[in-house]
Design an enzyme around this catalytic site. Sequence first.
Site, PDB file in Angstrom:
ATOM      1  N   GLY A 272       0.772  -1.244   0.000  1.00 42.12           N
ATOM      2  CA  GLY A 272       0.000   0.000   0.000  1.00 42.12           C
ATOM      3  C   GLY A 272       0.798   1.287   0.000  1.00 42.12           C
ATOM      4  O   GLY A 272       0.220   2.376  -0.115  1.00 42.12           O
ATOM      5  N   ARG A 310       3.337  -1.503  -5.799  1.00 44.41           N
ATOM      6  CA  ARG A 310       3.547  -0.241  -6.512  1.00 44.41           C
ATOM      7  C   ARG A 310       4.835   0.463  -6.082  1.00 44.41           C
ATOM      8  O   ARG A 310       5.566   1.006  -6.894  1.00 44.41           O
ATOM      9  CB  ARG A 310       2.358   0.677  -6.210  1.00 44.41           C
ATOM     10  CG  ARG A 310       2.336   1.967  -6.981  1.00 44.41           C
ATOM     11  CD  ARG A 310       1.216   2.883  -6.461  1.00 44.41           C
ATOM     12  NE  ARG A 310       0.014   2.204  -6.092  1.00 44.41           N
ATOM     13  CZ  ARG A 310      -1.082   2.113  -6.868  1.00 44.41           C
ATOM     14  NH1 ARG A 310      -1.112   2.672  -8.034  1.00 44.41           N
ATOM     15  NH2 ARG A 310      -2.157   1.465  -6.424  1.00 44.41           N
ATOM     16  N   ARG A 346      -5.332   2.506 -16.080  1.00 53.35           N
ATOM     17  CA  ARG A 346      -5.504   3.256 -14.834  1.00 53.35           C
ATOM     18  C   ARG A 346      -6.213   4.609 -15.018  1.00 53.35           C
ATOM     19  O   ARG A 346      -7.093   4.945 -14.232  1.00 53.35           O
ATOM     20  CB  ARG A 346      -4.162   3.460 -14.114  1.00 53.35           C
ATOM     21  CG  ARG A 346      -3.440   2.150 -13.790  1.00 53.35           C
ATOM     22  CD  ARG A 346      -2.274   2.329 -12.835  1.00 53.35           C
ATOM     23  NE  ARG A 346      -2.727   2.642 -11.503  1.00 53.35           N
ATOM     24  CZ  ARG A 346      -2.734   3.827 -10.968  1.00 53.35           C
ATOM     25  NH1 ARG A 346      -2.260   4.853 -11.635  1.00 53.35           N
ATOM     26  NH2 ARG A 346      -3.206   4.015  -9.765  1.00 53.35           N
ATOM     27  N   CYS A 375     -12.249   2.224 -29.383  1.00 52.69           N
ATOM     28  CA  CYS A 375     -13.558   2.812 -29.665  1.00 52.69           C
ATOM     29  C   CYS A 375     -14.372   2.989 -28.397  1.00 52.69           C
ATOM     30  O   CYS A 375     -15.390   2.319 -28.181  1.00 52.69           O
ATOM     31  CB  CYS A 375     -14.299   1.942 -30.668  1.00 52.69           C
ATOM     32  SG  CYS A 375     -13.477   1.979 -32.245  1.00 52.69           S
ATOM     33  N   TYR A 404       0.776  -1.980 -12.193  1.00 55.22           N
ATOM     34  CA  TYR A 404      -0.602  -2.061 -12.669  1.00 55.22           C
ATOM     35  C   TYR A 404      -0.741  -1.441 -14.055  1.00 55.22           C
ATOM     36  O   TYR A 404      -1.765  -0.874 -14.402  1.00 55.22           O
ATOM     37  CB  TYR A 404      -1.567  -1.412 -11.661  1.00 55.22           C
ATOM     38  CG  TYR A 404      -1.376  -1.944 -10.262  1.00 55.22           C
ATOM     39  CD1 TYR A 404      -1.755  -3.237  -9.936  1.00 55.22           C
ATOM     40  CD2 TYR A 404      -0.751  -1.175  -9.265  1.00 55.22           C
ATOM     41  CE1 TYR A 404      -1.546  -3.754  -8.671  1.00 55.22           C
ATOM     42  CE2 TYR A 404      -0.538  -1.679  -7.994  1.00 55.22           C
ATOM     43  CZ  TYR A 404      -0.940  -2.971  -7.701  1.00 55.22           C
ATOM     44  OH  TYR A 404      -0.724  -3.476  -6.440  1.00 55.22           O
TER      45      TYR A 404
HETATM   46  N1  LLP Z   1      -1.220  -7.153  -0.766  1.00 52.88           N
HETATM   47  C1  LLP Z   1      -2.502  -7.359  -1.105  1.00 52.88           C
HETATM   48  C2  LLP Z   1      -3.281  -8.353  -0.375  1.00 52.88           C
HETATM   49  C3  LLP Z   1      -3.074  -6.595  -2.132  1.00 52.88           C
HETATM   50  O1  LLP Z   1      -4.361  -6.790  -2.449  1.00 52.88           O
HETATM   51  C4  LLP Z   1      -2.299  -5.644  -2.827  1.00 52.88           C
HETATM   52  C5  LLP Z   1      -2.869  -4.853  -3.923  1.00 52.88           C
HETATM   53  C6  LLP Z   1      -0.941  -5.498  -2.457  1.00 52.88           C
HETATM   54  C7  LLP Z   1      -0.441  -6.264  -1.414  1.00 52.88           C
HETATM   55  C8  LLP Z   1      -0.032  -4.516  -3.135  1.00 52.88           C
HETATM   56  O2  LLP Z   1      -0.465  -3.211  -2.956  1.00 52.88           O
HETATM   57  P1  LLP Z   1       0.481  -1.989  -3.391  1.00 52.88           P
HETATM   58  O3  LLP Z   1       1.721  -2.035  -2.525  1.00 52.88           O
HETATM   59  O4  LLP Z   1       0.807  -2.161  -4.808  1.00 52.88           O
HETATM   60  O5  LLP Z   1      -0.338  -0.785  -3.139  1.00 52.88           O
HETATM   61  N2  LLP Z   1      -4.927  -1.737  -9.782  1.00 52.88           N
HETATM   62  C9  LLP Z   1      -4.865  -0.715  -8.761  1.00 52.88           C
HETATM   63  C10 LLP Z   1      -4.240  -1.214  -7.505  1.00 52.88           C
HETATM   64  C11 LLP Z   1      -4.916  -2.444  -6.938  1.00 52.88           C
HETATM   65  C12 LLP Z   1      -4.240  -2.969  -5.720  1.00 52.88           C
HETATM   66  C13 LLP Z   1      -4.703  -4.338  -5.402  1.00 52.88           C
HETATM   67  N3  LLP Z   1      -4.087  -4.948  -4.275  1.00 52.88           N
HETATM   68  C14 LLP Z   1      -4.115   0.492  -9.326  1.00 52.88           C
HETATM   69  O6  LLP Z   1      -3.765   0.473 -10.506  1.00 52.88           O
HETATM   70  O7  LLP Z   1      -3.933   1.475  -8.617  1.00 52.88           O
END
Ligand code: LLP
Length: 450
Positions: A272, A310, A346, A375, A404
């Site tokens: 996150g 991310r 995104r 389209c 992503y």
């Molecule tokens: N752990 C779990 C259980 C998760 O569901 C996620 C992301 C992460 C770790 C990694 O989160 P990060 O560190 O990347 O924030 N497609 C969206 C983001 C969806 C995130 C889903 N879960 C976007 O493009 O912003």
Amino acid sequence: MALTPGRVLCKAAGARTGNGGRNRIVVTTDSMDMDAFTYRNGELCAEGVALRALADQHGTPLYVYSQTHLQTQYRTLAQAMRAVKPLICFSVKANSNGAVMRTLLDEGSGLDIVSGGELYRARRAGADPARIVFAGVGKTADEIRYALRAGILFFTVESEPEARRISACAVETGTIGRIAFRINPDVDPQTHKYISTGKKENKFGLDAERTLKAYALAAQLPNIEIAGLHMHIGSQILTAQPFHDAVSIVREFCRTLKTLHPTFRYLDIGGGIGIRYKAADQPLDPATYAARVVPLLEELGLQIVMEPGRYLCGNAGVLVCRVQYVKDNAFKKFVVVDAGMNDLIRPSLYQAHHDILSVAEGRGVIHGDLVGPICESGDFLAADRDLPEVGEGDLLAVTSAGAYGFAMASTYNSRPLVAEVMVNGDRAWVVGQRETWEDLVRREPLPATA
Ligand code: LLP
């Protein structure tokens, strides 16, 4: 990583100065997240390689990744969190390219996976299953059996029925299913509602009252080992406060669970950590994050697991695209490029902002939409924005596209998946081949003709 001293990036959010009647963006940013991509001799480069050269050689649209950025991000986080020596499990869903995964594995990363397909990719990339955690609300029995046989570290479990299914699969396969229930701590991560996961109205995890009961149930299930507790409150979180709040809540549970279950030894605090998408963003610095959470974790006597996605790869990637047309109507100017929402969804899906840079430095500014060939009116990479003043054939880079980006790409409108290139210093190599039209139809047998 500072590749060029006095780096100057052309960023839309920057200050403007007059330039022959036009506006010219002149910005000096200190965007620590973006410094793998800098201008050198008037050309935007990935580390030491000109994006123009890569586009000419490999075609566009093209994802380009900086290996050094991936490594630097990993090391920075590991260093910031060193007091608790976390197992950092790269969240593969953010970028499941094998070379990206391999780069992070070589740094010592574990992996956070969410499907059998990701486990397959992880094993192909050489990951040690004992450093893999498996998340997700809908694991199928096939996926569970596959992970049990592979010997993953633990499942993060989202419901009681899932714990029962893991138990049944473990009995069937003669294995032990190690589990960590996912607690939903009900904190507001202050991010886009689609990527907020730790509030009580979200589908994820178990609410606090249910969690202890779920552990009591799991303790009765055959072939289940209670390994730990999991949380993940959301994505692109830019302040440490929600993490601090959530960890404060879950650590009380950990204390209780440790006394109840002798095998309880992991606390997985999820991913996150947010990154900079535009110059004005204040990314969450790992040191700030660590300062707020490490003191809460230190005395727990648990192995801490993290699941950054991310943070590790978001600013390691750009999407390079070529301008096809510039058109306008009575209201607006449209820059039409060869990348669309199928390549990077995104902006369409979350109204996400990605900075748009001209590959050739020093362009003027126009205002309008950067759109793709799909389209759909929702097919835009930037809407109502200041954009570099470009014409047919010019190259643009959509920044912060390493997380992503390709991972969420599709072949909508029968557009083959694009190529991916990794760069390190002045070396570049293909890490994902461009699909062909033949690839598009490979899995579709046609009915026999009469
Ligand atoms: N752990 C779990 C259980 C998760 O569901 C996620 C992301 C992460 C770790 C990694 O989160 P990060 O560190 O990347 O924030 N497609 C969206 C983001 C969806 C995130 C889903 N879960 C976007 O493009 O912003």
